[in-house]
Design a protein around this motif. Structure first.
Motif, PDB file in Angstrom:
ATOM      1  N   ASN A   1     -10.200  27.444  -3.714  1.00 13.37           N
ATOM      2  CA  ASN A   1     -10.211  26.845  -5.037  1.00 13.37           C
ATOM      3  C   ASN A   1      -9.143  27.478  -5.931  1.00 13.37           C
ATOM      4  OD1 ASN A   1     -11.010  25.636  -7.411  1.00 13.37           O
ATOM      5  ND2 ASN A   1     -13.036  26.573  -7.485  1.00 13.37           N
TER       6      ASN A   1
ATOM      7  N   LEU B   1     -16.411  14.443  -4.171  1.00 14.67           N
ATOM      8  CA  LEU B   1     -15.173  14.622  -4.948  1.00 14.67           C
ATOM      9  C   LEU B   1     -15.415  15.523  -6.154  1.00 14.67           C
ATOM     10  CD1 LEU B   1     -14.076  10.869  -4.843  1.00 14.67           C
ATOM     11  CD2 LEU B   1     -13.515  12.699  -3.221  1.00 14.67           C
TER      12      LEU B   1
ATOM     13  N   VAL C   1     -21.189   9.595  -3.735  1.00 19.37           N
ATOM     14  CA  VAL C   1     -22.543   9.135  -3.467  1.00 19.37           C
ATOM     15  C   VAL C   1     -22.909   7.897  -4.290  1.00 19.37           C
ATOM     16  CG1 VAL C   1     -23.577  10.735  -5.153  1.00 19.37           C
ATOM     17  CG2 VAL C   1     -24.934   9.957  -3.176  1.00 19.37           C
TER      18      VAL C   1
ATOM     19  N   ASN D   1     -16.337  21.706   4.746  1.00 14.29           N
ATOM     20  CA  ASN D   1     -15.698  22.691   3.873  1.00 14.29           C
ATOM     21  C   ASN D   1     -16.704  23.768   3.451  1.00 14.29           C
ATOM     22  OD1 ASN D   1     -13.427  23.564   2.207  1.00 14.29           O
ATOM     23  ND2 ASN D   1     -14.625  22.883   0.455  1.00 14.29           N
TER      24      ASN D   1
ATOM     25  N   LYS E   1     -25.972  18.479   4.357  1.00  8.64           N
ATOM     26  CA  LYS E   1     -24.786  18.420   5.215  1.00  8.64           C
ATOM     27  C   LYS E   1     -25.157  17.885   6.604  1.00  8.64           C
ATOM     28  CE  LYS E   1     -22.158  22.082   2.855  1.00  8.64           C
ATOM     29  NZ  LYS E   1     -21.025  21.440   2.185  1.00  8.64           N
TER      30      LYS E   1
ATOM     31  N   ALA F   1     -17.252  17.741   1.631  1.00  8.48           N
ATOM     32  CA  ALA F   1     -17.292  18.743   0.551  1.00  8.48           C
ATOM     33  C   ALA F   1     -18.413  18.402  -0.420  1.00  8.48           C
ATOM     34  CB  ALA F   1     -15.946  18.821  -0.166  1.00  8.48           C
ATOM     35  N   VAL F   2     -19.619  18.233   0.103  1.00  6.49           N
ATOM     36  CA  VAL F   2     -20.798  17.984  -0.734  1.00  6.49           C
ATOM     37  C   VAL F   2     -21.457  19.333  -1.026  1.00  6.49           C
ATOM     38  CG1 VAL F   2     -21.102  15.683   0.284  1.00  6.49           C
ATOM     39  CG2 VAL F   2     -22.437  17.616   1.169  1.00  6.49           C
TER      40      VAL F   2
ATOM     41  N   VAL G   1     -14.730   9.454  -0.800  1.00  7.42           N
ATOM     42  CA  VAL G   1     -16.071   8.889  -0.868  1.00  7.42           C
ATOM     43  C   VAL G   1     -16.996   9.705  -1.759  1.00  7.42           C
ATOM     44  CG1 VAL G   1     -18.135   8.469   0.531  1.00  7.42           C
ATOM     45  CG2 VAL G   1     -15.894   7.783   1.392  1.00  7.42           C
TER      46      VAL G   1
ATOM     47  N   GLU H   1     -23.585  22.804  -1.315  1.00  2.00           N
ATOM     48  CA  GLU H   1     -23.844  23.768  -0.239  1.00  2.00           C
ATOM     49  C   GLU H   1     -25.335  23.798   0.145  1.00  2.00           C
ATOM     50  OE1 GLU H   1     -21.593  25.074   1.445  1.00  2.00           O
ATOM     51  OE2 GLU H   1     -21.848  27.189   1.883  1.00  2.00           O
TER      52      GLU H   1
ATOM     53  N   GLY I   1     -13.652  18.801  -3.380  1.00  5.64           N
ATOM     54  CA  GLY I   1     -13.255  17.563  -2.712  1.00  5.64           C
ATOM     55  C   GLY I   1     -12.079  16.877  -3.394  1.00  5.64           C
TER      56      GLY I   1
ATOM     57  N   PHE J   1     -11.208  25.233   2.641  1.00 11.45           N
ATOM     58  CA  PHE J   1     -10.126  25.311   1.651  1.00 11.45           C
ATOM     59  C   PHE J   1     -10.553  26.249   0.530  1.00 11.45           C
ATOM     60  CE2 PHE J   1      -9.272  21.413   3.854  1.00 11.45           C
ATOM     61  CZ  PHE J   1      -7.900  21.216   3.767  1.00 11.45           C
TER      62      PHE J   1
ATOM     63  N   ASP K   1     -23.662  27.179  -9.581  1.00  7.93           N
ATOM     64  CA  ASP K   1     -24.591  26.614  -8.594  1.00  7.93           C
ATOM     65  C   ASP K   1     -24.061  26.855  -7.182  1.00  7.93           C
ATOM     66  OD1 ASP K   1     -22.454  24.932  -9.244  1.00  7.93           O
ATOM     67  OD2 ASP K   1     -23.585  23.083  -8.959  1.00  7.93           O
ATOM     68  N   THR K   2     -22.774  26.577  -6.987  1.00  3.18           N
ATOM     69  CA  THR K   2     -22.163  26.816  -5.688  1.00  3.18           C
ATOM     70  C   THR K   2     -22.191  28.315  -5.361  1.00  3.18           C
ATOM     71  OG1 THR K   2     -20.764  24.875  -5.975  1.00  3.18           O
ATOM     72  CG2 THR K   2     -20.033  26.486  -4.356  1.00  3.18           C
TER      73      THR K   2
HETATM   74  N1  LIG Z   1     -16.417  25.707  -5.593  1.00  3.24           N
HETATM   75  C1  LIG Z   1     -15.651  26.460  -4.824  1.00  3.24           C
HETATM   76  O1  LIG Z   1     -14.924  27.338  -5.319  1.00  3.24           O
HETATM   77  C2  LIG Z   1     -15.640  26.250  -3.340  1.00  3.24           C
HETATM   78  C3  LIG Z   1     -14.582  26.814  -2.596  1.00  3.24           C
HETATM   79  C4  LIG Z   1     -14.524  26.562  -1.203  1.00  3.24           C
HETATM   80  C5  LIG Z   1     -15.518  25.826  -0.615  1.00  3.24           C
HETATM   81  N2  LIG Z   1     -16.547  25.305  -1.368  1.00  3.24           N
HETATM   82  C6  LIG Z   1     -17.553  24.495  -0.671  1.00  3.24           C
HETATM   83  O2  LIG Z   1     -17.230  23.129  -0.882  1.00  3.24           O
HETATM   84  C7  LIG Z   1     -18.429  22.350  -0.886  1.00  3.24           C
HETATM   85  C8  LIG Z   1     -18.488  21.578  -2.178  1.00  3.24           C
HETATM   86  O3  LIG Z   1     -18.568  22.498  -3.267  1.00  3.24           O
HETATM   87  P1  LIG Z   1     -18.106  22.106  -4.747  1.00  3.24           P
HETATM   88  O4  LIG Z   1     -18.057  23.383  -5.502  1.00  3.24           O
HETATM   89  O5  LIG Z   1     -16.919  21.221  -4.685  1.00  3.24           O
HETATM   90  O6  LIG Z   1     -19.395  21.272  -5.232  1.00  3.24           O
HETATM   91  P2  LIG Z   1     -19.514  20.261  -6.475  1.00  3.24           P
HETATM   92  O7  LIG Z   1     -20.918  20.308  -6.880  1.00  3.24           O
HETATM   93  O8  LIG Z   1     -18.459  20.538  -7.483  1.00  3.24           O
HETATM   94  O9  LIG Z   1     -19.173  18.838  -5.813  1.00  3.24           O
HETATM   95  C9  LIG Z   1     -19.964  18.239  -4.821  1.00  3.24           C
HETATM   96  C10 LIG Z   1     -19.774  16.731  -4.881  1.00  3.24           C
HETATM   97  O10 LIG Z   1     -20.452  16.132  -3.779  1.00  3.24           O
HETATM   98  C11 LIG Z   1     -20.997  14.896  -4.222  1.00  3.24           C
HETATM   99  N3  LIG Z   1     -22.062  14.463  -3.327  1.00  3.24           N
HETATM  100  C12 LIG Z   1     -23.343  14.872  -3.277  1.00  3.24           C
HETATM  101  N4  LIG Z   1     -24.013  14.194  -2.313  1.00  3.24           N
HETATM  102  C13 LIG Z   1     -23.142  13.332  -1.742  1.00  3.24           C
HETATM  103  C14 LIG Z   1     -23.232  12.371  -0.714  1.00  3.24           C
HETATM  104  N5  LIG Z   1     -24.375  12.148  -0.085  1.00  3.24           N
HETATM  105  N6  LIG Z   1     -22.139  11.646  -0.405  1.00  3.24           N
HETATM  106  C15 LIG Z   1     -20.980  11.846  -1.043  1.00  3.24           C
HETATM  107  N7  LIG Z   1     -20.833  12.762  -2.036  1.00  3.24           N
HETATM  108  C16 LIG Z   1     -21.898  13.495  -2.377  1.00  3.24           C
HETATM  109  C17 LIG Z   1     -21.458  15.199  -5.633  1.00  3.24           C
HETATM  110  O11 LIG Z   1     -21.603  14.001  -6.382  1.00  3.24           O
HETATM  111  C18 LIG Z   1     -20.349  16.107  -6.150  1.00  3.24           C
HETATM  112  O12 LIG Z   1     -19.327  15.388  -6.793  1.00  3.24           O
HETATM  113  C19 LIG Z   1     -19.578  23.326  -0.692  1.00  3.24           C
HETATM  114  O13 LIG Z   1     -19.910  23.369   0.673  1.00  3.24           O
HETATM  115  C20 LIG Z   1     -18.967  24.643  -1.129  1.00  3.24           C
HETATM  116  O14 LIG Z   1     -19.578  25.754  -0.531  1.00  3.24           O
HETATM  117  C21 LIG Z   1     -16.615  25.491  -2.714  1.00  3.24           C
END
Ligand SMILES: NC(=O)c1ccc[n+]([C@@H]2O[C@H](COP(=O)([O-])OP(=O)(O)OC[C@H]3O[C@@H](n4cnc5c(N)ncnc54)[C@H](O)[C@@H]3O)[C@@H](O)[C@H]2O)c1
Length: 510
Positions: free
Chosen positions: A140, A8, A31, A114, A94, A86-87, A29, A89, A12, A138, A235-236
């Protein structure tokens, strides 16, 4: 239909909101408990903002939140029909989560990732149901952006693809369905550009404010590249680039700029940590506050007074510049060094040749800056011979012309074109490779990134011959293999398909 979302964070929480807003029950959900609370706060913050902006009633917000059940651990996902993961990258993470989901979720459930850049096929291979694994990418912020890229692997079942597309329609999203390739459509075109902008900033080519203003006001993009990196999360962004570099043919333009890694290590992740390229009011806030890099008004406003301006350069660009300066009330001179002897500043109106060549021809290169007007910005170009006072004077001239000045060095493409044309060229290569259609690519950039026009609309508008000339210029100067003009672009120019002005380019016109 019951759905689940794993993770989330930036994405997420937004995906949970999209589902719940459209009447689906969501199991959300995380972690551990602290992360779950952060996720809950993300969702509450976003829906509260929607209420404050009048986009959502309080009653609808309460109903929306009532459809979300929060839980720690994947076991809560036993009953859902579809999960979006959406954990962070990282492929190993994953794959581990998908293997667990495969054991926990009912056999009919669809498992979606995602991911932005990782192989959906490799994620699917961690399960015993690869035919039911798909990418649902999705954008952002998820509640705002209309695009979802649906990624089908070679083993995804047709029924699963159809279900995913129907779900997107139910969410009010537009689905673009593509095969499993690093970066899919939008990120493959976006991240080369973002990385190049970071590299420019790292090389002190221009300030963060000027890089961002150039693309916002020069190209009409909703955000500048560095502000966008802050929104995405550094980081992403780093992980996406790193994966694209390794999976996408080791194009050096995708090798993450070293500064990115340093900033990530230092905890400067962008908005989510409160500081990235810019500083924010607090973690998660979009409000930029000033910091020690913010330009002060004395830096912005200084400059000697200018009443007479000399224009150097040939052809239409110089003629247009004379007209613009005259209209703005300047006394304008053109011609030989003698004719330029009493001007306060010389502006070189040139895009095809380096400004310094023009400057040397004037006999007073210290007083020469390039000036290039692109929509709302004026690029103020300094050569190795330009005096700082001349740059300051040119900034005030730009402001007098009603443009926002952005200062950059004398390199091919200056600031805007250097960032814009490689992206357009990459879009042509993508069509040439048969990965996506002209319409899908234009849609992806407009609906996924909020661009006012897709790359092929821009190409047809500016002219394919102009695009080819700019790209050749960049390639000649930088010798970067990834910058070689797309063969399809060369062929279309040879065939006379120059865009709107010729009645035919990537599309046909009446
Ligand atoms: N940031 C963006 O603009 C963007 C856009 C589209 C897609 N994405 C993709 O979405 C995914 C998530 O990216 P983000 O930027 O939201 O990352 P983020 O770091 O903001 O969030 C990731 C979340 O996953 C949680 N997490 C980690 N391990 C977990 C587990 N085992 N179980 C449940 N939750 C867990 C973390 O606590 C964290 O809240 C990546 O694959 C990324 O490539 C990101």
């Amino acid at each position: 239909m019951n759905v689940g979302v794993v993770g989330l964070g930036t994405m997420g929480a937004g995906i949970v909101e999209v589902f719940a807003r459209n009447g689906l029950n969501v199991v959300a959900v995380e972690v551990d408990q602290p992360a779950l609370e952060r996720g809950q706060a993300n969702l509450a913050g976003s829906t509260d903002r929607a209420v404050a902006r009048g986009k959502l009633t309080e009653a609808d917000r309460d109903a929306l939140l009532g459809r979300v059940r929060f839980a720690v651990g994947l076991a809560a996902l036993r009953e859902v029909d579809l999960v979006v993961e959406a954990v962070p990258e990282h492929l190993d993470l994953k794959r581990r989560i998908f293997a667990e989901l495969d054991h926990i979720c009912k056999p009919t459930a669809i498992l979606a990732t995602n991911t932005s850049s990782l192989s959906v096929t490799e994620v699917a291979a961690a399960t015993r149901r690869p035919g039911q694994v798909i990418g649902l990418h999705f954008f952002n912020p998820a509640p705002v952006m209309k695009l979802v890229e649906v990624i089908r692997t070679v083993v995804t079942a047709d029924r699963v693809v159809a279900d995913a597309q129907a779900l997107c329609a139910r969410l009010g999203k537009v689905a673009v369905t593509v095969a499993d390739r690093a970066g899919f459509v939008a990120n493959a075109l976006l991240f080369g550009y973002l990385n190049q902008a970071v590299a420019m900033y790292e090389a002190k080519y221009a300030t963060r404010e000027d890089i961002d203003a150039a693309m916002r006001l020069g190209c009409g993009l909703p955000m500048g590249p560095l502000a966008l990196m802050d929104l995405i999360g550094l980081d992403t962004g780093y992980q996406i680039l790193d994966t694209m570099y390794r999976r996408g043919g080791r194009d050096r333009r995708h090798a993450p700029a070293p500064l990115l890694k340093q900033m990530v290590t230092a905890g400067l992740l962008g908005r989510k940590s409160g500081k990235g390229f810019y500083t924010y009011a607090k973690p998660g806030s979009s409000a930029v506050v000033s910091d020690d890099l913010t330009p002060t008004s004395s830096q912005v406003d200084s400059g000697r007074p200018v009443s007479k301006v000399g224009v150097a350069g040939e052809g239409a660009p110089a003629a247009d510049m004379v007209e613009a300066l005259t209209k703005a009330g300047y006394d304008v001179a053109r011609g030989s060094p003698a004719e330029l002897s009493d001007v306060d500043l010389v502006v070189a109106a040139t895009v095809d040749t380096p400004v310094v060549e023009c400057a040397m021809g004037t006999g007073r290169p210290a007083d020469v800056v390039g000036l290039h007007l692109v929509n709302g910005v004026a690029e103020v170009v300094h050569t190795v011979r330009t005096a700082p006072e001349a740059v300051a004077a040119a900034r005030s001239v730009a402001a007098q012309l009603g443009r926002t000045p952005v200062v950059c060095p004398d390199r091919a493409g200056f600031l805007v074109d250097a960032l814009l044309f490689p992206y357009l060229n990459d879009a042509v290569k993508m069509v040439d490779a048969g990965y996506a259609t002209v319409d899908d690519i234009d849609n992806a950039m407009k609906l996924g990134c909020g661009y006012p026009a897709g790359p092929f609309e821009v190409l047809d508008e500016v002219g394919l011959d102009t695009a080819l000339a700019r790209q050749r210029q960049l390639y000649r100067q930088l010798r970067e293999p990834g910058l070689a003009p797309a063969p399809l672009l060369e062929q279309m120019v040879t065939a006379g398909y120059l865009g709107r002005k010729a009645g035919r380019g990537f599309r046909s016109y009446a």
